[in-house]
Design a protein around this motif. Structure first.
Motif, PDB file in Angstrom:
ATOM      1  N   GLU A 166      -3.079 -45.645  37.763  1.00  0.00           N
ATOM      2  CA  GLU A 166      -3.279 -44.201  37.907  1.00  0.00           C
ATOM      3  C   GLU A 166      -2.338 -43.617  38.953  1.00  0.00           C
TER       4      GLU A 166
ATOM      5  N   ARG B  48      -8.200 -39.151  46.003  1.00  0.00           N
ATOM      6  CA  ARG B  48      -6.935 -39.084  45.266  1.00  0.00           C
ATOM      7  C   ARG B  48      -6.047 -37.955  45.758  1.00  0.00           C
TER       8      ARG B  48
ATOM      9  N   TYR C 172       2.201 -35.235  40.372  1.00  0.00           N
ATOM     10  CA  TYR C 172       0.947 -34.506  40.182  1.00  0.00           C
ATOM     11  C   TYR C 172       0.007 -34.694  41.363  1.00  0.00           C
TER      12      TYR C 172
ATOM     13  N   ALA D 194      -2.161 -38.072  47.310  1.00  0.00           N
ATOM     14  CA  ALA D 194      -1.067 -37.291  46.734  1.00  0.00           C
ATOM     15  C   ALA D 194      -0.422 -36.375  47.769  1.00  0.00           C
TER      16      ALA D 194
ATOM     17  N   TYR E 113       0.472 -40.595  38.430  1.00  0.00           N
ATOM     18  CA  TYR E 113       0.535 -39.370  39.227  1.00  0.00           C
ATOM     19  C   TYR E 113       1.896 -39.240  39.915  1.00  0.00           C
TER      20      TYR E 113
ATOM     21  N   PRO F   8      -3.829 -34.129  42.402  1.00  0.00           N
ATOM     22  CA  PRO F   8      -5.149 -33.823  41.832  1.00  0.00           C
ATOM     23  C   PRO F   8      -5.867 -32.705  42.583  1.00  0.00           C
TER      24      PRO F   8
END
Length: 220
Positions: A170, A21, A179, A25, A174, A181
């Protein structure tokens, strides 16, 4: 649900997200990228698969490369490496082609088949986009891996489709929050091209860009 075009995500990111993840990101939210041997080899492999000038006809199979796909429901856009269309009385019509055709997506990957589902999720998402665009059902696709140089058939089950939906839910959350992680260290970190940008050894959850900016301010 219909997504605003600013909220639409890249289909290729689903594989990154399922693998890590934070990696997803860093690429999709923070705009970080770095090359290593693995990414270069993968890019070369995909550049051949994505040659949109190649349109083949092999008997009852029509082969398109680099086909653009989009899903309003999933908020997803991207390209399929190879999409085969098999002549089938239960298929769909294609502009410029006689008869009916059944879509069959084929995703190209370097290396070997993996234990996790990251590649399968990307393939399944491609099929779900094609289904929405063509108003059809696609029960199966295939992954072609560079080392064994053969296809692995992938049944596109309801369980796999639900994994795609859950992951995208999800991802959209994000993305809307901006965001990134926290890193989850694993042996795979050593081979990641973003290891220096990610800094997985540091226990922090903020953005890499914020960390680098603070470092620059400290030097002033």
């Amino acid at each position: 649900m219909s997504w605003d075009e600013r909220e639409v995500l890249q289909l290729s990111g689903l594989q990154h997200f399922a693998f890590c993840r934070r990696q997803w990101a860093l690429i999709q939210i923070e705009g970080q990228w770095a090359e290593n041997l693995r990414t270069v080899e993968g890019s070369l492999m995909h550049s051949r698969a994505h040659d949109e000038q190649i349109r083949e006809r092999r008997g009852d199979v029509l082969i398109l490369r680099g086909l653009s796909v989009f899903s309003r429901e999933l908020g997803l856009t991207g390209k399929c490496d190879v999409t085969e269309f098999h002549l089938d009385p239960d298929g769909v019509s294609l502009r410029g082609e006689e008869g009916l055709w059944q879509p069959y997506p084929v995703e190209y990957k370097k290396g070997k088949p993996k234990e996790h589902n990251a590649d399968k999720l990307q393939l399944c998402a491609q099929a779900m986009c094609l289904e929405e665009m063509l108003c059809c059902s696609i029960p199966e696709g295939a992954l072609f891996y560079g080392e064994p140089r053969r296809r692995t058939k992938v049944p596109l089950t309801q369980e796999l489709r639900q994994e795609v939906r859950d992951a995208l839910k999800e991802m959209h959350q994000y993305f809307s929050r901006g965001y990134t992680p926290k890193a989850r260290r694993s042996k795979a970190c050593n081979a990641c091209s973003l290891k220096e940008e990610c800094l997985p050894g540091l226990e922090r959850s903020g953005k890499v860009s914020d960390y680098l900016r603070r470092g620059m301010e400290d030097e002033v």
